[in-house]
Design an enzyme around this catalytic site. Sequence first.
Site, PDB file in Angstrom:
ATOM      1  N   LEU A 108     -22.607  33.572 -20.343  1.00 20.03           N
ATOM      2  CA  LEU A 108     -23.042  34.476 -19.276  1.00 20.03           C
ATOM      3  C   LEU A 108     -23.813  33.753 -18.171  1.00 20.03           C
ATOM      4  O   LEU A 108     -24.559  32.815 -18.417  1.00 20.03           O
ATOM      5  CB  LEU A 108     -23.919  35.595 -19.857  1.00 20.03           C
ATOM      6  N   HIS A 109     -23.594  34.234 -16.946  1.00 17.08           N
ATOM      7  CA  HIS A 109     -24.295  33.705 -15.770  1.00 17.08           C
ATOM      8  C   HIS A 109     -24.753  34.891 -14.918  1.00 17.08           C
ATOM      9  O   HIS A 109     -24.535  36.064 -15.296  1.00 17.08           O
ATOM     10  CB  HIS A 109     -23.383  32.754 -14.983  1.00 17.08           C
ATOM     11  N   HIS A 160     -22.307  37.865 -14.346  1.00 20.19           N
ATOM     12  CA  HIS A 160     -22.237  38.852 -15.429  1.00 20.19           C
ATOM     13  C   HIS A 160     -23.481  39.751 -15.415  1.00 20.19           C
ATOM     14  O   HIS A 160     -23.396  40.961 -15.618  1.00 20.19           O
ATOM     15  CB  HIS A 160     -22.194  38.151 -16.794  1.00 20.19           C
ATOM     16  N   GLN A 204      -5.330  36.631 -24.058  1.00 18.97           N
ATOM     17  CA  GLN A 204      -5.206  36.489 -22.602  1.00 18.97           C
ATOM     18  C   GLN A 204      -5.166  35.022 -22.164  1.00 18.97           C
ATOM     19  O   GLN A 204      -5.122  34.742 -20.976  1.00 18.97           O
ATOM     20  CB  GLN A 204      -6.302  37.253 -21.870  1.00 18.97           C
TER      21      GLN A 204
HETATM   22  P1  AMP Z   1     -15.446  36.930 -17.867  1.00 17.17           P
HETATM   23  O1  AMP Z   1     -16.528  36.695 -18.863  1.00 17.17           O
HETATM   24  O2  AMP Z   1     -15.115  35.734 -17.045  1.00 17.17           O
HETATM   25  O3  AMP Z   1     -14.225  37.589 -18.484  1.00 17.17           O
HETATM   26  O4  AMP Z   1     -16.023  37.981 -16.833  1.00 17.17           O
HETATM   27  C1  AMP Z   1     -16.535  39.224 -17.240  1.00 17.17           C
HETATM   28  C2  AMP Z   1     -16.724  40.091 -16.031  1.00 17.17           C
HETATM   29  O5  AMP Z   1     -17.662  39.455 -15.145  1.00 17.17           O
HETATM   30  C3  AMP Z   1     -15.429  40.302 -15.228  1.00 17.17           C
HETATM   31  O6  AMP Z   1     -15.393  41.643 -14.781  1.00 17.17           O
HETATM   32  C4  AMP Z   1     -15.590  39.336 -14.087  1.00 17.17           C
HETATM   33  O7  AMP Z   1     -14.875  39.715 -12.931  1.00 17.17           O
HETATM   34  C5  AMP Z   1     -17.094  39.400 -13.849  1.00 17.17           C
HETATM   35  N1  AMP Z   1     -17.552  38.204 -13.138  1.00 17.17           N
HETATM   36  C6  AMP Z   1     -17.239  36.917 -13.428  1.00 17.17           C
HETATM   37  N2  AMP Z   1     -17.798  36.078 -12.519  1.00 17.17           N
HETATM   38  C7  AMP Z   1     -18.470  36.862 -11.638  1.00 17.17           C
HETATM   39  C8  AMP Z   1     -19.242  36.600 -10.468  1.00 17.17           C
HETATM   40  N3  AMP Z   1     -19.439  35.360 -10.019  1.00 17.17           N
HETATM   41  N4  AMP Z   1     -19.785  37.644  -9.802  1.00 17.17           N
HETATM   42  C9  AMP Z   1     -19.592  38.916 -10.252  1.00 17.17           C
HETATM   43  N5  AMP Z   1     -18.866  39.228 -11.345  1.00 17.17           N
HETATM   44  C10 AMP Z   1     -18.308  38.225 -12.032  1.00 17.17           C
END
Ligand code: AMP
Length: 281
Positions: free
Chosen positions: A33-34, A37, A61
Amino acid sequence: MDIFTNIQGFKHYLGTLKPQEKSVGFVPTMGALHEGHLELIKTSKQQNDLTICSIFVNPTQFNNPEDLNKYPRDTASDIAKLQDVLCDVVFIPTVEDMYDEHRIVNFHFGYLEEIMEGRFRPGHFSGVGLIVTKLFNLVKPNRAYFGTKDLQQLTIIKKLAKDLLFDIEIIPVETIRESDGLAMSSRNKLLSREERKQAVVLYNSLILAREKLNNQESVISVKKYISDYFESNSVIDLEYFEVVYTENLQNVSKIQKSDRVSLCIAGYLGKVRLIDNISLF
Ligand code: AMP
């Protein structure tokens, strides 16, 4: 924060929630997480009584096994970050919990998966559709939060929710960026120090393309400019640069002032695949 690591315990907990009393916001993630998220979590917290986050690196996926193996995982740090932003519940299931060995269900999203991410990652959106459907059925949230960073995923989830009559509001959240403009991504952790410095070229090229389009340059000439640019002097191995209508991701050939348009890009920096998009105007 309540932490659940198997479906049974999580289901039991969900059964104790009274639907008329609580609105539930749901944020599905793959962990590592960053701030991006966490922005989704914060938005959900503002809009709901209860916020549930899931962390699951979804194997179906990933079209590339190496990508799946090296995907960053750091559950202890994820839990600490979620606690910091006062997330209420986190669900961290195992692969065995989420998938039967003999999966036969697949999703196909027609045009939406023949372009951009779908074209370069065959099967990716079927896996996304499957896991999101499972999680929606389990959590039954009132609202679910997705980043516009993954614009095509967001578009597909909206369609999925509509087509399958999920009574869930899909809420988009703007992309959170590093101070130099690079879109935050779990995959950024895989970049070397040198690559991290170079990675901003992806965002900078979007800004440049936007300027050119706003200066009335044609879509075709801007597309050629960007592809020539990456071919001749960039560290990025470009997969695509597209100019699309934000609503349906159809290609734009001529921009009208009132159109909502997005510029989408993806490419490899070394072995790390990065994507980004910005809207026009
Ligand atoms: P992930 O863990 O990459 O599957 O992302 C989980 C959710 O966080 C998804 O809805 C992504 O689109 C969203 N997300 C990922 N990176 C960002 C970001 N930099 N800013 C906002 N939302 C993000």
